[in-house]
Design a protein around this motif. Structure first.
Motif, PDB file in Angstrom:
ATOM      1  N   UNK A 245       1.250  -1.481   0.090  1.00 62.03           N
ATOM      2  CA  UNK A 245      -0.288  -0.100   0.128  1.00 62.03           C
ATOM      3  C   UNK A 245       0.804   1.252  -0.079  1.00 62.03           C
ATOM      4  N   UNK A 246       2.126   1.366   0.700  1.00 61.43           N
ATOM      5  CA  UNK A 246       3.298   2.345   0.495  1.00 61.43           C
ATOM      6  C   UNK A 246       4.216   2.570  -0.089  1.00 61.43           C
ATOM      7  N   UNK A 247       4.299   2.181  -0.719  1.00 63.42           N
ATOM      8  CA  UNK A 247       5.698   1.594  -2.153  1.00 63.42           C
ATOM      9  C   UNK A 247       5.456   2.428  -3.426  1.00 63.42           C
ATOM     10  N   UNK A 248       4.739   3.635  -3.551  1.00 65.50           N
ATOM     11  CA  UNK A 248       4.090   3.657  -5.357  1.00 65.50           C
ATOM     12  C   UNK A 248       5.129   4.311  -6.046  1.00 65.50           C
ATOM     13  N   UNK A 249       5.167   3.334  -6.952  1.00 65.32           N
ATOM     14  CA  UNK A 249       6.235   4.256  -8.037  1.00 65.32           C
ATOM     15  C   UNK A 249       6.360   5.800  -8.688  1.00 65.32           C
ATOM     16  N   UNK A 250       5.286   6.394  -7.897  1.00 70.23           N
ATOM     17  CA  UNK A 250       5.050   7.617  -8.113  1.00 70.23           C
ATOM     18  C   UNK A 250       5.930   8.721  -6.742  1.00 70.23           C
ATOM     19  N   UNK A 251       6.350   8.252  -5.759  1.00 65.37           N
ATOM     20  CA  UNK A 251       6.558   8.647  -4.847  1.00 65.37           C
ATOM     21  C   UNK A 251       7.454   9.791  -5.208  1.00 65.37           C
ATOM     22  N   UNK A 252       8.193  10.028  -5.022  1.00 63.38           N
ATOM     23  CA  UNK A 252       9.045  10.789  -5.446  1.00 63.38           C
ATOM     24  C   UNK A 252      10.395  11.812  -4.397  1.00 63.38           C
TER      25      UNK A 252
END
Length: 417
Positions: A245-252
């Motif tokens: 849930x909290x390892x999005x590829x969109x995380x900057x």
């Protein structure tokens, strides 16, 4: 590595309103030793409840009919004629085959379930950690193994209540009351504490009294080991949830200026606990998007060995197995010889339990000395949490993190030029 297949066939844990049943690796010799101490207990440790309860009740009934405990008592003190008189050969001939079967079957079942556990780990199936209906609520959570052990020391079965293992708890509490009542344990203990050792011996029913060390120490051991293993499964389940849930590829991951202000990265560290999820959900409620939150569970070194399990540290190496088993053995012999010694079975049984437990602890410490890394409480970080936010949100996010038991919090930023 996750074992790839279309469907999963095995679960590591099952949570329902009556308790939590789980698979974990066990030592077959330890499980067989508990079946030696009391048939059925090895199977109960394996969560084979129906078979364990049948064997437990069989032991109570046939042991009582054959007077096996009295046979042990009089044989150990050298009164062989009395031993011959009290034993019922007809019932004893029924007792021995099932006794041996319980030992063999618990050993075999442990080996089989260890294989199943390994396969279930490789399949890596998701679990449902929360169950609720109109009469009860049960959920997967972290608990302190020493709290469970202490409650079991006070009243066998209460440690299982602390773990929400209701069926096992009810069974242990009921049988603890039955055994204490029929053995006249409490009146004898009262006389012993008053110094009337002769009356204490006369009151005791030794046929029932010799069951007490096995039931008492089993309740402690079961509560301890199940707490340790449940804590490990909680960590495993929460790590899977965070990765999903909290390892999005969109995380900057880069630091850059934003039109509305200065972008920040707040870095914090946590233990696996419910407070981590509370912190994440509260931060989202305050306006931080899910894709701006990165949670990184940290893998632990396989060779790290900790001698004492706690709510934060449970690696499966327990010092409690050998002390518990030797405590049962020495406790029974203490009760037997206390029958002819001055202080009586109650005090000598207690002394036997303490000596057996201490001896088992010393042996286990010696055996694990070469495996233990020489370190002083090196409890490493379990989860790293990184949050991207604006500079105006820093104080709010830090406050949320600290109030939910973060181990450490820091921030990174760049300034507008």
């Amino acid at each position: 590595m996750k074992f790839e297949q279309k469907t999963t066939r095995r679960n590591l844990i099952y949570v329902n309103i009556f308790g939590t049943t789980q698979l974990h690796l066990r030592n077959p010799l330890v499980i067989a030793a508990w079946s030696v101490a009391f048939p059925g207990m090895g199977h109960l440790l394996l969560s084979k409840y129906l078979r364990g309860l049948v064997l437990f009740l069989w032991e109570i009934l046939i042991n009582y009919k054959a007077h096996v405990n009295l046979l042990i008592l009089y044989s150990c003190i050298g009164n062989f004629e009395k031993a011959k008189q009290v034993v019922n050969i007809q019932w004893l001939s029924l007792y021995l085959p099932i006794y041996i079967f319980a030992i063999w079957d618990s050993y075999r079942s442990t080996v089989d379930l260890n294989h199943v556990c390994l396969l279930a780990r490789r399949e890596d199936k998701d679990i449902i950690p929360f169950k609720m209906n109109f009469i009860e609520i049960n959920y997967l959570d972290k608990r302190n193994p020493w709290v469970a052990t202490t409650w079991s020391l006070l009243v066998p079965g209460s440690g299982q209540l602390y773990l929400h293992r209701l069926i096992t708890a009810f069974f242990l509490i009921v049988w603890w009351i039955i055994i204490c009542y029929n053995s006249k344990f409490l009146p004898s203990a009262h006389c012993t504490l008053l110094g009337d050792f002769k009356q204490a011996k006369e009151l005791l029913n030794m046929q029932w009294f010799l069951n007490i060390p096995s039931v008492y120490l089993y309740a402690m051991y079961d509560a301890y080991t199940n707490t340790v293993e449940t804590n490990k499964l909680f960590d495993w389940d929460q790590a899977k949830f965070l990765k999903k849930e909290y390892q999005s590829s969109n995380f900057n991951m880069t630091l850059k200026n934003n039109e509305s202000g200065v972008n920040m990265h707040i870095v914090s560290t946590f233990d696996h606990s419910i407070y981590l999820e509370l912190a994440i959900s509260e931060i989202q409620m305050k306006g931080i998007k899910k894709e701006n939150i990165l949670a990184i569970p940290i893998d632990k070194r396989d060779e790290d060995i900790k001698l004492f399990d706690s709510i934060h540290s449970s690696d499966g190496l327990s010092l409690f197995d050998l002390p518990a088993i030797l405590g049962v053995i020495f406790g029974i012999f203490g009760e037997v010889y206390g029958f002819i010694l001055k202080w009586g079975p109650f005090l000598w049984g207690l002394i036997g339990i303490l000596i057996g437990g201490l001896l088992g602890l010393i042996i286990k410490l010696i055996l694990t000395k070469n495996s233990k890394r020489r370190s002083k409480d090196k409890r490493g970080t379990e989860v790293v949490l990184i949050i991207e936010c604006l500079d105006t949100q820093i104080d709010m996010i830090k406050s949320v993190l600290w109030s939910n038991k973060a181990l450490g919090v820091s921030s990174l930023s760049i300034n507008n030029n």
